[in-house]
Motif scaffolding. Structure first.
Motif, PDB file in Angstrom:
ATOM      1  N   THR A   7       0.843  -1.193   0.000  1.00 23.43           N
ATOM      2  CA  THR A   7       0.000   0.000   0.000  1.00 23.43           C
ATOM      3  C   THR A   7       0.876   1.240   0.000  1.00 23.43           C
ATOM      4  O   THR A   7       1.987   1.236   0.529  1.00 23.43           O
ATOM      5  N   ASP A   8       0.348   2.289  -0.618  1.00 25.10           N
ATOM      6  CA  ASP A   8       1.056   3.557  -0.700  1.00 25.10           C
ATOM      7  C   ASP A   8       0.017   4.667  -0.669  1.00 25.10           C
ATOM      8  O   ASP A   8      -0.952   4.627  -1.427  1.00 25.10           O
ATOM      9  N   VAL A   9       0.201   5.628   0.225  1.00 23.71           N
ATOM     10  CA  VAL A   9      -0.688   6.790   0.293  1.00 23.71           C
ATOM     11  C   VAL A   9       0.070   7.993  -0.247  1.00 23.71           C
ATOM     12  O   VAL A   9       1.196   8.270   0.168  1.00 23.71           O
ATOM     13  N   ARG A  10      -0.564   8.694  -1.173  1.00 22.99           N
ATOM     14  CA  ARG A  10       0.063   9.854  -1.821  1.00 22.99           C
ATOM     15  C   ARG A  10      -0.870  11.055  -1.729  1.00 22.99           C
ATOM     16  O   ARG A  10      -2.085  10.914  -1.843  1.00 22.99           O
ATOM     17  N   ASN A  11      -0.282  12.229  -1.583  1.00 28.85           N
ATOM     18  CA  ASN A  11      -1.042  13.468  -1.609  1.00 28.85           C
ATOM     19  C   ASN A  11      -1.035  13.987  -3.041  1.00 28.85           C
ATOM     20  O   ASN A  11      -0.015  14.439  -3.543  1.00 28.85           O
ATOM     21  N   ASN A  12      -2.180  13.910  -3.701  1.00 27.75           N
ATOM     22  CA  ASN A  12      -2.328  14.436  -5.055  1.00 27.75           C
ATOM     23  C   ASN A  12      -2.793  15.882  -4.921  1.00 27.75           C
ATOM     24  O   ASN A  12      -3.986  16.166  -4.893  1.00 27.75           O
ATOM     25  N   LYS A  13      -1.845  16.798  -4.818  1.00 27.72           N
ATOM     26  CA  LYS A  13      -2.159  18.199  -4.570  1.00 27.72           C
ATOM     27  C   LYS A  13      -2.910  18.846  -5.733  1.00 27.72           C
ATOM     28  O   LYS A  13      -3.670  19.784  -5.528  1.00 27.72           O
ATOM     29  N   GLU A  14      -2.723  18.351  -6.934  1.00 24.24           N
ATOM     30  CA  GLU A  14      -3.443  18.904  -8.085  1.00 24.24           C
ATOM     31  C   GLU A  14      -4.944  18.656  -7.971  1.00 24.24           C
ATOM     32  O   GLU A  14      -5.743  19.462  -8.435  1.00 24.24           O
ATOM     33  N   LEU A  15      -5.329  17.539  -7.357  1.00 19.74           N
ATOM     34  CA  LEU A  15      -6.749  17.204  -7.199  1.00 19.74           C
ATOM     35  C   LEU A  15      -7.251  17.415  -5.773  1.00 19.74           C
ATOM     36  O   LEU A  15      -8.395  17.089  -5.464  1.00 19.74           O
ATOM     37  N   ASP A  16      -6.400  17.969  -4.890  1.00 14.23           N
ATOM     38  CA  ASP A  16      -6.759  18.197  -3.483  1.00 14.23           C
ATOM     39  C   ASP A  16      -7.304  16.933  -2.828  1.00 14.23           C
ATOM     40  O   ASP A  16      -8.392  16.923  -2.245  1.00 14.23           O
ATOM     41  N   ARG A  17      -6.502  15.878  -2.911  1.00 19.14           N
ATOM     42  CA  ARG A  17      -6.934  14.633  -2.271  1.00 19.14           C
ATOM     43  C   ARG A  17      -5.742  13.725  -2.006  1.00 19.14           C
ATOM     44  O   ARG A  17      -4.724  13.770  -2.715  1.00 19.14           O
ATOM     45  N   PHE A  18      -5.890  12.936  -0.960  1.00 21.00           N
ATOM     46  CA  PHE A  18      -4.952  11.855  -0.698  1.00 21.00           C
ATOM     47  C   PHE A  18      -5.501  10.622  -1.398  1.00 21.00           C
ATOM     48  O   PHE A  18      -6.728  10.423  -1.449  1.00 21.00           O
ATOM     49  N   GLU A  19      -4.615   9.821  -1.921  1.00 22.94           N
ATOM     50  CA  GLU A  19      -5.008   8.608  -2.641  1.00 22.94           C
ATOM     51  C   GLU A  19      -4.271   7.427  -2.028  1.00 22.94           C
ATOM     52  O   GLU A  19      -3.091   7.530  -1.698  1.00 22.94           O
ATOM     53  N   ILE A  20      -4.970   6.311  -1.887  1.00 16.21           N
ATOM     54  CA  ILE A  20      -4.317   5.097  -1.428  1.00 16.21           C
ATOM     55  C   ILE A  20      -4.271   4.120  -2.586  1.00 16.21           C
ATOM     56  O   ILE A  20      -5.279   3.905  -3.275  1.00 16.21           O
ATOM     57  N   TYR A  21      -3.091   3.588  -2.806  1.00  9.01           N
ATOM     58  CA  TYR A  21      -2.873   2.610  -3.865  1.00  9.01           C
ATOM     59  C   TYR A  21      -2.556   1.265  -3.221  1.00  9.01           C
ATOM     60  O   TYR A  21      -1.782   1.191  -2.265  1.00  9.01           O
ATOM     61  N   VAL A  22      -3.166   0.234  -3.744  1.00 11.56           N
ATOM     62  CA  VAL A  22      -2.894  -1.140  -3.318  1.00 11.56           C
ATOM     63  C   VAL A  22      -2.364  -1.873  -4.537  1.00 11.56           C
ATOM     64  O   VAL A  22      -3.063  -1.986  -5.551  1.00 11.56           O
ATOM     65  N   ASP A  23      -1.132  -2.327  -4.438  1.00 11.56           N
ATOM     66  CA  ASP A  23      -0.479  -2.974  -5.585  1.00 11.56           C
ATOM     67  C   ASP A  23      -0.642  -2.146  -6.854  1.00 11.56           C
ATOM     68  O   ASP A  23      -1.027  -2.639  -7.910  1.00 11.56           O
ATOM     69  N   ASP A  24      -0.393  -0.843  -6.740  1.00 11.87           N
ATOM     70  CA  ASP A  24      -0.440   0.120  -7.845  1.00 11.87           C
ATOM     71  C   ASP A  24      -1.834   0.415  -8.386  1.00 11.87           C
ATOM     72  O   ASP A  24      -1.970   1.146  -9.366  1.00 11.87           O
ATOM     73  N   GLY A  25      -2.882  -0.154  -7.776  1.00  8.64           N
ATOM     74  CA  GLY A  25      -4.255   0.176  -8.184  1.00  8.64           C
ATOM     75  C   GLY A  25      -4.853   1.173  -7.208  1.00  8.64           C
ATOM     76  O   GLY A  25      -4.694   1.044  -5.991  1.00  8.64           O
ATOM     77  N   LEU A  26      -5.553   2.195  -7.721  1.00  7.11           N
ATOM     78  CA  LEU A  26      -6.176   3.195  -6.863  1.00  7.11           C
ATOM     79  C   LEU A  26      -7.309   2.542  -6.086  1.00  7.11           C
ATOM     80  O   LEU A  26      -8.268   2.037  -6.667  1.00  7.11           O
ATOM     81  N   ALA A  27      -7.191   2.560  -4.752  1.00  4.97           N
ATOM     82  CA  ALA A  27      -8.159   1.883  -3.885  1.00  4.97           C
ATOM     83  C   ALA A  27      -9.111   2.842  -3.194  1.00  4.97           C
ATOM     84  O   ALA A  27     -10.170   2.431  -2.723  1.00  4.97           O
ATOM     85  N   GLY A  28      -8.750   4.119  -3.118  1.00  2.00           N
ATOM     86  CA  GLY A  28      -9.630   5.073  -2.455  1.00  2.00           C
ATOM     87  C   GLY A  28      -9.014   6.453  -2.391  1.00  2.00           C
ATOM     88  O   GLY A  28      -7.849   6.662  -2.739  1.00  2.00           O
ATOM     89  N   ILE A  29      -9.841   7.401  -1.912  1.00  2.00           N
ATOM     90  CA  ILE A  29      -9.443   8.803  -1.867  1.00  2.00           C
ATOM     91  C   ILE A  29      -9.949   9.460  -0.588  1.00  2.00           C
ATOM     92  O   ILE A  29     -10.944   9.030  -0.006  1.00  2.00           O
ATOM     93  N   ALA A  30      -9.263  10.519  -0.181  1.00  2.00           N
ATOM     94  CA  ALA A  30      -9.714  11.403   0.900  1.00  2.00           C
ATOM     95  C   ALA A  30      -9.565  12.827   0.373  1.00  2.00           C
ATOM     96  O   ALA A  30      -8.452  13.345   0.269  1.00  2.00           O
ATOM     97  N   GLU A  31     -10.689  13.439   0.016  1.00  2.00           N
ATOM     98  CA  GLU A  31     -10.666  14.776  -0.565  1.00  2.00           C
ATOM     99  C   GLU A  31     -10.637  15.836   0.526  1.00  2.00           C
ATOM    100  O   GLU A  31     -11.249  15.657   1.586  1.00  2.00           O
ATOM    101  N   TYR A  32      -9.950  16.934   0.252  1.00  2.00           N
ATOM    102  CA  TYR A  32      -9.830  18.002   1.238  1.00  2.00           C
ATOM    103  C   TYR A  32      -9.893  19.362   0.567  1.00  2.00           C
ATOM    104  O   TYR A  32      -9.760  19.488  -0.653  1.00  2.00           O
ATOM    105  N   GLN A  33     -10.106  20.364   1.421  1.00  2.00           N
ATOM    106  CA  GLN A  33     -10.042  21.765   1.009  1.00  2.00           C
ATOM    107  C   GLN A  33      -9.190  22.487   2.042  1.00  2.00           C
ATOM    108  O   GLN A  33      -9.455  22.390   3.242  1.00  2.00           O
TER     109      GLN A  33
END
Length: 103
Positions: A3-29
């Motif tokens: 698993t890898d959690v990344r901050n995608n600042k362009e989309l204002d969200r954190f993304e969690i990847y499981v085996d390189d597949g996008l598994a979920g998001i946490a959107e923020y403002q």
């Protein structure tokens, strides 16, 4: 599974990847001092496996490290914060009563 959690600042969200597949998001403002979490979602294929907890934990830690206070507008983030006293401290004092959190 990795698993890898990344901050995608362009989309204002954190993304969690499981085996390189996008598994979920946490959107923020962001404001000047706070980061409001507005929506968190774990995709159905990955549900019930603890990835939501992993995502929120990493997102809150990263936000703290960046100097933001937390506004837990999203129910998933709110539940995470209210059950972990160490994260209540990230919610600004002025907002705790609004979110039903201890002063």
């Amino acid at each position: 599974m990795s698993t890898d959690v990344r901050n995608n600042k362009e989309l204002d969200r954190f993304e969690i990847y499981v085996d390189d597949g996008l598994a979920g998001i946490a959107e923020y403002q962001d404001t000047a001092a706070e980061r409001a979490f507005v929506h968190t979602e774990i995709y159905s294929r990955y549900g019930g496996q603890g990835y939501g907890r992993t995502l929120v934990h990493a997102a809150l830690d990263a936000s703290r490290d960046e100097g933001y206070g937390i506004l837990p507008l999203c129910p998933m983030v709110h539940r995470f914060v209210e059950t972990r006293p160490e994260y209540v401290a990230l919610v600004p004092q002025w907002a705790r009563e609004r979110f039903g959190l201890p002063e």
